[in-house]
Design an enzyme around this catalytic site. Structure first.
Site, PDB file in Angstrom:
ATOM      1  N   THR A  78      -3.154  -2.051   0.538  1.00 42.45           N
ATOM      2  CA  THR A  78      -3.799  -2.735  -0.584  1.00 42.45           C
ATOM      3  C   THR A  78      -3.434  -4.216  -0.644  1.00 42.45           C
ATOM      4  OG1 THR A  78      -3.809  -2.840  -3.012  1.00 42.45           O
ATOM      5  CG2 THR A  78      -1.844  -1.943  -2.013  1.00 42.45           C
ATOM      6  N   ASP A  79      -4.316  -4.989  -1.239  1.00 38.27           N
ATOM      7  CA  ASP A  79      -4.012  -6.422  -1.443  1.00 38.27           C
ATOM      8  C   ASP A  79      -2.932  -6.625  -2.519  1.00 38.27           C
ATOM      9  OD1 ASP A  79      -5.500  -5.743  -3.700  1.00 38.27           O
ATOM     10  OD2 ASP A  79      -6.951  -7.383  -3.504  1.00 38.27           O
ATOM     11  N   GLU A  80      -2.634  -5.562  -3.291  1.00 33.80           N
ATOM     12  CA  GLU A  80      -1.666  -5.732  -4.393  1.00 33.80           C
ATOM     13  C   GLU A  80      -0.253  -5.992  -3.887  1.00 33.80           C
ATOM     14  OE1 GLU A  80      -2.008  -3.050  -7.673  1.00 33.80           O
ATOM     15  OE2 GLU A  80      -4.181  -3.036  -7.597  1.00 33.80           O
TER      16      GLU A  80
ATOM     17  N   TYR B  74       3.396   0.861  -8.213  1.00 30.32           N
ATOM     18  CA  TYR B  74       2.423   1.223  -7.165  1.00 30.32           C
ATOM     19  C   TYR B  74       2.487   0.240  -5.998  1.00 30.32           C
ATOM     20  CZ  TYR B  74      -2.073   1.148  -4.711  1.00 30.32           C
ATOM     21  OH  TYR B  74      -3.047   1.109  -3.735  1.00 30.32           O
TER      22      TYR B  74
ATOM     23  N   LYS C  42       3.605   0.679  -2.013  1.00 28.10           N
ATOM     24  CA  LYS C  42       2.723   0.397  -0.873  1.00 28.10           C
ATOM     25  C   LYS C  42       3.343  -0.686   0.027  1.00 28.10           C
ATOM     26  CE  LYS C  42      -0.890   1.848  -0.080  1.00 28.10           C
ATOM     27  NZ  LYS C  42      -1.360   3.066   0.646  1.00 28.10           N
TER      28      LYS C  42
END
Ligand code: NAD
Ligand code: DAU
Length: 346
Positions: free
Chosen positions: A129-131, A154, A158
């Site tokens: 993810t870009d997060e 989260y 990741k």
């Protein structure tokens, strides 16, 4: 026949990736493993479940005995790893399940891959993810060089899993590929996430909860374009490389919810502004990242990927899918979908 393991294939993005690979590569054997948590729904795969090159195995990626048995049985040529706890709000109330699946589950898969696969030829592809990059203010975009700075439980989980995948490449020489993607939208999306939640609430005449003032910005990509990017990176991406995937399509949450209200009212035949009046400003998400935006130029220039639909087309297709599949929504919101596995596989 190449044997490809897809993890988390009963989830939102996973089901689109399974469909992409089963349909595009009849000569591959696709094995989907999924724990069928609340987010896993085998109804998402009805159209491919009887394909001769597809099979499903229920199981937990964190269960090393199960995973080792599976890897020794199949000797996979590739792993496309999507299984995860994926919802930021749930990570705020229960971080440990994110550690269990996203971190421990990923390392369990890496160990089995290292022990049982031909590490000279097999590929371990981690879908991320870009997060992991943290948040942006009004300017700039995330590139593959942006330092990691995760803010939620989260995204921290990741980021940890991304680091483990790169560490196994560096230390043990396994072939890896990674991609970090922006917010997806499309069919089969669990109605806890912004777009399907708003669609479901509009259909059912419920209030539309906008966090804070709705000023946060996300970059939205049609899920089928994400699945095509994963196919391209899996086959053509360079070993050890990371590719950012985004829609170049930034929306402030409030503007997006208003657009959804207009499109839904038009399609349902509601009087103008029916849905917009049901917007409710609610308490903001703790630690809410302000803005995400992805620079996908590496993927576009190196591998020739580009999104195939505009946002208007993708959103219209998505709304049409939900309106045509109210039974799917009803099954998901009532919990009835969880008996599908029992009915089909027992
Ligand atoms: P999802 O929550 O819809 O699906 C996750 C799937 O993983 C479910 O089928 C669930 O049953 C399965 N799963 C969960 N824990 C498991 C375990 N321990 N063992 C086996 N299976 C398990 O998630 P999604 O939105 O489809 O996301 C898929 C992947 O893509 C995730 O890794 C996520 O981090 C990543 N991602 C998502 C987005 C997005 O916008 N949704 C964007 C970028 C990256
Ligand atoms: O950026 C990629 C990520 O996008 C993925 O890695 C995650 O798995 C995926 O869940 C998604 O995370 P977000 O937190 O951005 O998505 P979500 O749909 O939960 O929220 C999108 C935005 O909308 C966010 O700013 C919070 C806001 N929001 C969300 C919900 C559910 C609301 O205002 N109201 C809501 O009810």
């Amino acid at each position: 026949m190449k044997k490809i393991l897809i993890t988390g294939g009963a989830g939102f993005i996973g089901s689109h990736v399974v469909r992409q690979f089963v349909n595009a590569y009849p000569s591959y054997q696709i094995i989907n493993i999924d724990k069928l948590t609340y987010a896993g729904n085998l109804e998402n795969l009805k159209d491919v479940e009887n394909a001769p090159n597809y099979s499903f195995v229920k199981g937990d990626i964190g269960d090393s005995e199960f995973i080792n048995d599976l890897f020794s049985k199949y000797c996979f040529d590739g792993v496309i790893h999507l299984a995860a706890e994926s919802h930021v709000d749930r990570s705020i109330s229960n971080p440990m399940s994110f550690v269990e699946t996203n971190v421990k589950g990923t390392v369990t898969l890496l160990n089995a891959f290292k022990a049982h696969c031909n590490i000279k030829t097999a590929i371990f592809y981690h879908v991320s993810t870009d997060e992991v990059y943290g948040e942006l203010s009004h300017e700039g975009k995330f590139t593959e060089q942006t330092p990691y700075s995760p803010n939620s439980p989260y995204s921290a989980s990741k980021a940890a899993s991304d680091h483990f995948v790169r560490a196994y490449h560096h230390t043990y020489g396994i072939a890896i590929k990674l991609s970090n993607c922006s917010n997806n939208y499309g069919s089969h999306h669990f109605p806890e996430k912004l777009i399907p939640l708003m669609i479901n609430n509009i259909i059912n005449g419920k209030p539309l909860p906008v966090y804070g003032q709705g000023a946060n910005v996300r970059d939205w990509l049609f899920v089928e374009d994400h699945a095509k990017a994963i196919d391209l990176i899996y086959h053509k991406g360079r070993n050890g490389q990371t590719y950012n995937i985004g829609g170049n399509n930034e929306w402030k949450n409030l503007d997006l919810v208003k657009l959804l209200c207009q499109q839904m009212d038009d399609k349902i035949g509601n009087p103008k502004d029916t849905s917009i009046k049901t917007i409710a400003y609610v308490t903001d998400r703790a630690g809410h990242d302000f803005r995400y935006a992805i620079d996908s130029s590496k993927l576009m220039n190196e591998l020739g990927w580009k999104p195939s639909v505009t946002f208007e087309q993708g959103l219209s297709k998505t709304i049409d899918w939900y309106l045509a599949n109210k039974a799917w929504l009803a099954n998901v919101t009532s919990g009835a979908y969880q008996s599908y596995y029992e009915a089909m596989y027992r």
